[in-house]
Design a protein around this motif. Structure first.
Motif, PDB file in Angstrom:
ATOM      1  N   ARG A 169       0.837  -1.184   0.000  1.00 47.61           N
ATOM      2  CA  ARG A 169       0.000   0.000   0.000  1.00 47.61           C
ATOM      3  C   ARG A 169       0.872   1.234   0.000  1.00 47.61           C
ATOM      4  O   ARG A 169       2.094   1.172   0.126  1.00 47.61           O
ATOM      5  N   TRP A 170       0.200   2.384  -0.133  1.00 50.62           N
ATOM      6  CA  TRP A 170       0.941   3.637  -0.229  1.00 50.62           C
ATOM      7  C   TRP A 170       1.734   3.929   1.029  1.00 50.62           C
ATOM      8  O   TRP A 170       2.823   4.509   0.971  1.00 50.62           O
ATOM      9  N   ASP A 171       1.214   3.550   2.205  1.00 49.44           N
ATOM     10  CA  ASP A 171       1.954   3.841   3.424  1.00 49.44           C
ATOM     11  C   ASP A 171       3.248   3.040   3.514  1.00 49.44           C
ATOM     12  O   ASP A 171       4.194   3.467   4.182  1.00 49.44           O
ATOM     13  N   TYR A 172       3.313   1.895   2.834  1.00 45.83           N
ATOM     14  CA  TYR A 172       4.569   1.137   2.808  1.00 45.83           C
ATOM     15  C   TYR A 172       5.648   1.921   2.059  1.00 45.83           C
ATOM     16  O   TYR A 172       6.781   2.060   2.543  1.00 45.83           O
ATOM     17  N   TRP A 173       5.299   2.445   0.898  1.00 46.96           N
ATOM     18  CA  TRP A 173       6.297   3.182   0.112  1.00 46.96           C
ATOM     19  C   TRP A 173       6.654   4.497   0.794  1.00 46.96           C
ATOM     20  O   TRP A 173       7.813   4.934   0.749  1.00 46.96           O
ATOM     21  N   LEU A 174       5.700   5.153   1.428  1.00 49.37           N
ATOM     22  CA  LEU A 174       6.004   6.378   2.152  1.00 49.37           C
ATOM     23  C   LEU A 174       6.907   6.095   3.350  1.00 49.37           C
ATOM     24  O   LEU A 174       7.822   6.880   3.646  1.00 49.37           O
ATOM     25  N   SER A 175       6.668   4.987   4.043  1.00 52.15           N
ATOM     26  CA  SER A 175       7.542   4.624   5.155  1.00 52.15           C
ATOM     27  C   SER A 175       8.955   4.324   4.671  1.00 52.15           C
ATOM     28  O   SER A 175       9.941   4.665   5.333  1.00 52.15           O
ATOM     29  N   THR A 176       9.064   3.694   3.491  1.00 54.55           N
ATOM     30  CA  THR A 176      10.379   3.425   2.923  1.00 54.55           C
ATOM     31  C   THR A 176      11.101   4.721   2.579  1.00 54.55           C
ATOM     32  O   THR A 176      12.300   4.877   2.848  1.00 54.55           O
ATOM     33  N   LEU A 177      10.376   5.664   1.969  1.00 49.93           N
ATOM     34  CA  LEU A 177      10.975   6.959   1.663  1.00 49.93           C
ATOM     35  C   LEU A 177      11.410   7.678   2.931  1.00 49.93           C
ATOM     36  O   LEU A 177      12.496   8.268   2.999  1.00 49.93           O
ATOM     37  N   GLN A 178      10.567   7.632   3.940  1.00 53.86           N
ATOM     38  CA  GLN A 178      10.892   8.313   5.192  1.00 53.86           C
ATOM     39  C   GLN A 178      12.133   7.711   5.842  1.00 53.86           C
ATOM     40  O   GLN A 178      12.954   8.427   6.426  1.00 53.86           O
ATOM     41  N   LYS A 179      12.295   6.406   5.732  1.00 49.70           N
ATOM     42  CA  LYS A 179      13.441   5.749   6.348  1.00 49.70           C
ATOM     43  C   LYS A 179      14.735   6.067   5.605  1.00 49.70           C
ATOM     44  O   LYS A 179      15.709   6.561   6.193  1.00 49.70           O
ATOM     45  N   TYR A 180      14.763   5.799   4.308  1.00 47.39           N
ATOM     46  CA  TYR A 180      16.019   5.919   3.569  1.00 47.39           C
ATOM     47  C   TYR A 180      16.395   7.367   3.274  1.00 47.39           C
ATOM     48  O   TYR A 180      17.544   7.625   2.901  1.00 47.39           O
ATOM     49  N   SER A 181      15.475   8.298   3.438  1.00 42.64           N
ATOM     50  CA  SER A 181      15.842   9.704   3.280  1.00 42.64           C
ATOM     51  C   SER A 181      16.675  10.225   4.446  1.00 42.64           C
ATOM     52  O   SER A 181      17.199  11.342   4.382  1.00 42.64           O
TER      53      SER A 181
END
Length: 340
Positions: free
Chosen positions: A74-86
């Motif tokens: 879901r979208w929150d998975y990709w947003l969490s990934t962006l938040q982590k690796y940023s």
């Protein structure tokens, strides 16, 4: 009158009725599955139809080409990934920055002796091509993805309980209460903005660059307004170090600063829900994690402030034309120039 009607017997069925009767009695043999279907893959359950008006059917359906074949998230998975690796590039910058502004001054004990080391690493994180890659874009990505995540989860919770209007969502308190980690991040934004304004934007606007900004410039600011800068850097460094250490602890699975409750819920992070109570071993492990994470943050803050305030903060004002240029820069800072 017909003999069958007289005796009360019904007429024999025709051939079509006989065939239908036989077809109801005889069944074609079907193969028996040797192994049950895989429940994890979802083979046991039929595929559900996606409502075009729903979140995934409406948005993800229209922009399905953006998934690039990576379905199942879901979208929150990709947003969490962006938040982590940023957070990776800014962490590299902060490691260099604590070395330049704290560790090296602690080793040299003077501002002039520490300036050359700052100049050596400045091209790494202040080059026009690298600064935005290392700092600007990752920080903006981190902030935007975090706010978007909170919005998605708040709307999902409101939709789950049928809250449609703003008043209903307010009564439901659909947005979760911010965690310590989130509060530190929000508090860090204006503090980081002041730091960038004084050390990067104003010199760029007045002198065309920040080549003259270094540890001496910071020490001159302390000499001009010691009360303001001492208080500012204590809060700034503490919020920054705690946010970074707490974030990395979360990525490692130690949810200390990110544990939160919904609005209106009381109790500590060690409490149970719906009758669930932690074992003594789990409580002891969480307490140990809490002490380790906050201990590391406290030690990091103390070391950074020891070099920043103990050495750079006592470096004294500049002299000559350099001090005049620095005074002009501090006077050019908008809004807070009267405090500087």
């Amino acid at each position: 009158m017909d003999r069958r009607k007289e005796t009360g017997l019904s007429a024999p069925p025709d051939e079509s009725d006989a065939r239908s009767l036989i077809s109801m009695q005889e069944l074609e043999p079907s193969p028996v599955e040797e192994a049950p279907p895989d429940l994890k893959s979802g083979a046991y359950f039929p595929k559900r139809e996606v409502d075009p008006s729903s979140e995934q059917g409406g948005f993800a359906g229209k922009f399905s080409f953006l998934s690039l074949g990576l379905s199942g998230h879901r979208w929150d998975y990709w947003l969490s990934t962006l938040q982590k690796y940023s957070t990776y590039p800014p962490t590299l910058f902060f490691v260099l920055h604590i070395a330049n502004t704290s560790l090296i001054p602690l080793a040299t004990r003077t501002v002039p002796a520490s300036e050359p080391y700052l100049l050596l690493t400045r091209p790494i994180y202040q080059a026009p091509s690298l600064e935005h890659v290392v700092l600007t874009v990752p920080i903006i990505t981190h902030v935007v993805s975090g706010i978007t995540l909170r919005s998605i989860r708040g709307r999902r919770r409101a939709r789950l309980y049928g809250a449609e209007t703003r008043a209903q969502r307010y009564l439901l308190k659909s947005w979760p209460k911010p965690s310590v980690q989130a509060r530190l991040g929000y508090a860090l934004l204006p503090l980081l903005g002041v730091h960038v304004l004084v050390n990067r934007l104003v010199p760029l606007a007045v002198e065309g660059g920040s080549s003259g900004v270094g540890l001496g410039y910071v020490a001159h600011g302390f000499a001009r307004s010691p009360a303001f800068w001492n208080l500012y850097y204590i809060v700034f460094v503490a919020a920054g170090v705690w946010h970074i250490v707490g974030g990395w602890a979360t990525w490692m699975g130690w949810r200390v600063t990110t544990a939160r409750h919904t609005r209106g819920e009381s109790g500590s992070i060690h409490g149970g829900y719906l009758g669930y109570m932690e074992s003594p071993e789990q409580t002891k492990r969480k307490n140990r994690m809490w002490r380790i994470v906050h201990g590391i943050a406290a030690v990091g803050t103390a070391i950074w402030l020891a070099g920043a305030l103990g050495v750079v903060g006592r470096g004294g004002p500049g002299s000559g034309w350099e001090a005049k240029n620095w005074d002009a820069l501090y006077r050019s800072v908008p809004v807070i120039s009267g405090w500087l």
